[in-house]
Design a protein around this motif. Structure first.
Motif, PDB file in Angstrom:
ATOM      1  N   LEU A 187       1.624   6.999  -6.715  1.00 55.06           N
ATOM      2  CA  LEU A 187       0.610   8.004  -7.053  1.00 55.06           C
ATOM      3  C   LEU A 187       1.175   9.419  -6.910  1.00 55.06           C
ATOM      4  O   LEU A 187       0.853  10.307  -7.710  1.00 55.06           O
ATOM      5  CB  LEU A 187      -0.620   7.829  -6.159  1.00 55.06           C
ATOM      6  CG  LEU A 187      -1.533   6.642  -6.507  1.00 55.06           C
ATOM      7  CD1 LEU A 187      -2.545   6.395  -5.397  1.00 55.06           C
ATOM      8  CD2 LEU A 187      -2.260   6.888  -7.829  1.00 55.06           C
ATOM      9  N   LYS A 188       2.028   9.625  -5.920  1.00 56.31           N
ATOM     10  CA  LYS A 188       2.648  10.935  -5.743  1.00 56.31           C
ATOM     11  C   LYS A 188       3.589  11.249  -6.903  1.00 56.31           C
ATOM     12  O   LYS A 188       3.642  12.384  -7.395  1.00 56.31           O
ATOM     13  CB  LYS A 188       3.406  10.982  -4.413  1.00 56.31           C
ATOM     14  CG  LYS A 188       2.490  11.003  -3.182  1.00 56.31           C
ATOM     15  CD  LYS A 188       3.282  11.015  -1.895  1.00 56.31           C
ATOM     16  CE  LYS A 188       2.353  10.998  -0.688  1.00 56.31           C
ATOM     17  NZ  LYS A 188       3.111  10.943   0.592  1.00 56.31           N
TER      18      LYS A 188
ATOM     19  N   TYR B   7      -8.810   5.524  -4.303  1.00 56.57           N
ATOM     20  CA  TYR B   7      -9.016   4.492  -3.286  1.00 56.57           C
ATOM     21  C   TYR B   7     -10.496   4.176  -3.068  1.00 56.57           C
ATOM     22  O   TYR B   7     -10.854   3.028  -2.783  1.00 56.57           O
ATOM     23  CB  TYR B   7      -8.375   4.923  -1.968  1.00 56.57           C
ATOM     24  CG  TYR B   7      -6.869   4.994  -2.029  1.00 56.57           C
ATOM     25  CD1 TYR B   7      -6.106   3.842  -2.207  1.00 56.57           C
ATOM     26  CD2 TYR B   7      -6.197   6.214  -1.927  1.00 56.57           C
ATOM     27  CE1 TYR B   7      -4.728   3.897  -2.266  1.00 56.57           C
ATOM     28  CE2 TYR B   7      -4.812   6.280  -1.984  1.00 56.57           C
ATOM     29  CZ  TYR B   7      -4.087   5.125  -2.151  1.00 56.57           C
ATOM     30  OH  TYR B   7      -2.715   5.183  -2.213  1.00 56.57           O
TER      31      TYR B   7
ATOM     32  N   GLY C  42      -5.005  13.103  -1.099  1.00 55.44           N
ATOM     33  CA  GLY C  42      -4.453  11.768  -0.974  1.00 55.44           C
ATOM     34  C   GLY C  42      -5.024  10.765  -1.957  1.00 55.44           C
ATOM     35  O   GLY C  42      -5.141   9.571  -1.648  1.00 55.44           O
TER      36      GLY C  42
ATOM     37  N   LYS D 140      -8.057  10.378  -3.002  1.00 51.90           N
ATOM     38  CA  LYS D 140      -9.197   9.736  -2.332  1.00 51.90           C
ATOM     39  C   LYS D 140     -10.152   9.038  -3.296  1.00 51.90           C
ATOM     40  O   LYS D 140     -10.695   7.970  -2.975  1.00 51.90           O
ATOM     41  CB  LYS D 140      -9.965  10.761  -1.505  1.00 51.90           C
ATOM     42  CG  LYS D 140     -10.635  11.890  -2.289  1.00 51.90           C
ATOM     43  CD  LYS D 140     -11.352  12.843  -1.349  1.00 51.90           C
ATOM     44  CE  LYS D 140     -12.068  13.959  -2.107  1.00 51.90           C
ATOM     45  NZ  LYS D 140     -12.740  14.905  -1.174  1.00 51.90           N
TER      46      LYS D 140
ATOM     47  N   LYS E   8       0.837  -1.201   0.000  1.00 53.07           N
ATOM     48  CA  LYS E   8       0.000   0.000   0.000  1.00 53.07           C
ATOM     49  C   LYS E   8       0.877   1.259   0.000  1.00 53.07           C
ATOM     50  O   LYS E   8       0.551   2.252  -0.653  1.00 53.07           O
ATOM     51  CB  LYS E   8      -0.909   0.000   1.230  1.00 53.07           C
ATOM     52  CG  LYS E   8      -1.891  -1.155   1.279  1.00 53.07           C
ATOM     53  CD  LYS E   8      -2.652  -1.156   2.607  1.00 53.07           C
ATOM     54  CE  LYS E   8      -3.523  -2.398   2.741  1.00 53.07           C
ATOM     55  NZ  LYS E   8      -4.188  -2.463   4.063  1.00 53.07           N
ATOM     56  N   GLU E   9       1.982   1.188   0.731  1.00 56.92           N
ATOM     57  CA  GLU E   9       2.883   2.336   0.796  1.00 56.92           C
ATOM     58  C   GLU E   9       3.518   2.622  -0.559  1.00 56.92           C
ATOM     59  O   GLU E   9       3.687   3.791  -0.945  1.00 56.92           O
ATOM     60  CB  GLU E   9       3.980   2.075   1.839  1.00 56.92           C
ATOM     61  CG  GLU E   9       3.503   2.031   3.289  1.00 56.92           C
ATOM     62  CD  GLU E   9       2.743   0.753   3.637  1.00 56.92           C
ATOM     63  OE1 GLU E   9       1.985   0.767   4.621  1.00 56.92           O
ATOM     64  OE2 GLU E   9       2.917  -0.259   2.902  1.00 56.92           O
TER      65      GLU E   9
ATOM     66  N   SER F 256       0.951   4.330  -2.769  1.00 58.21           N
ATOM     67  CA  SER F 256       0.822   5.737  -2.384  1.00 58.21           C
ATOM     68  C   SER F 256       1.986   6.561  -2.935  1.00 58.21           C
ATOM     69  O   SER F 256       1.785   7.662  -3.476  1.00 58.21           O
ATOM     70  CB  SER F 256       0.777   5.852  -0.857  1.00 58.21           C
ATOM     71  OG  SER F 256       0.699   7.200  -0.445  1.00 58.21           O
TER      72      SER F 256
END
Length: 250
Positions: A82-83, A107, A102, A104, A75-76, A79
């Motif tokens: 995505l950044k 997700y 984030g 949203k 998951k990290e 994330s």
């Protein structure tokens, strides 16, 4: 003897799994990603629910017998990918930020709308830059015949390589701005927003990736937002995670 018996039992369990789930076997790559992300939930895709119920030994043997290289993604890592994607979108001038708060809506596709059906996974509703524009003097004009439509990926690719087509990027609408206006993302139902967020993520990854060889899934198989979410994670992995790991190994 006990070790050999255990190996045979694991191999047999994997063989039986592949036979029993033959009708959904093409979705096994998505099931492997679900296992890697460790989302503790019942899935819409039956093969994924069954795969997650298997022991880790059997899961590995299933993937081995199916000749599928497992994808390890956390998951990290998603994330972080995505950044990085968000930074690339900004750097390329693709338009509005759909990954705000984030990411949203990305997700929420899985959290709230996993069972939502997708009728057309990749609609041909956007301008085909190669066929709808021409030069007159120093300005780019829109042809009267706008019946030529293409995919979002096609538009993104041509927008990014507009100079190679002999076109001025400043005269073209940024891809995400185009989606935002054409699909009314400011006022659409949330499940529509989650779909288009995933479509934008997938197509941006495809455009920014040096190679699509690692995205080993036929997106025409996608039937629900659950399927599309795991496919989007696969695209993120191929574009931002796998390549980084290869660089670290070197």
């Amino acid at each position: 003897m006990e070790v050999e018996a255990q190996k045979k039992a694991v191999a047999e369990a994997a063989r039986v799994f592949l036979i029993d789930n033959e009708d959904e076997i093409e979705y096994l790559p998505l099931s492997a990603i679900a296992k890697s992300l460790n989302l503790k939930r019942k899935h819409h895709r039956v093969i994924t629910t069954k795969f997650l119920r298997c022991s880790e030994e059997v899961q590995k043997e299933i993937l081995k017998q199916a000749n599928f290289q497992p994808i390890e993604v956390s998951k990290e890592q998603v994330s972080a990918a995505l950044k990085r994607l968000k930074d690339d979108i900004k750097a390329c001038g693709f338009g509005q930020d759909t990954l705000y708060d984030g990411a949203k809506y990305f997700y929420r596709a899985m959290e709230r709308y996993s069972d939502e059906k997708i009728e057309t996974v990749n609609p041909y509703i956007f301008e085909d830059i190669r066929r709808t524009h021409f030069y007159q003097g120093d300005s780019l004009q829109l042809l009267k015949d706008t019946s030529y439509n293409g995919t979002l990926y096609g538009y993104m690719y041509d927008y990014l390589h507009s100079a190679d087509l002999g076109k001025s990027k400043w005269l073209l609408q940024p891809p995400i701005d185009m989606v935002w206006l054409q699909c009314d993302l400011a006022g659409c139902p949330e499940e529509i927003m989650t779909y288009w967020t995933m479509r934008i993520v997938i197509d941006c990854c495809r455009v920014f990736a040096k190679s699509e060889e690692d995205i080993i899934f036929d997106e025409d198989l996608i039937e629900t937002q659950e399927d599309m979410y795991y496919y989007a994670v696969m695209a993120l992995y191929s574009t931002y995670i796998a390549k980084k790991e290869e660089g670290a190994d070197e």
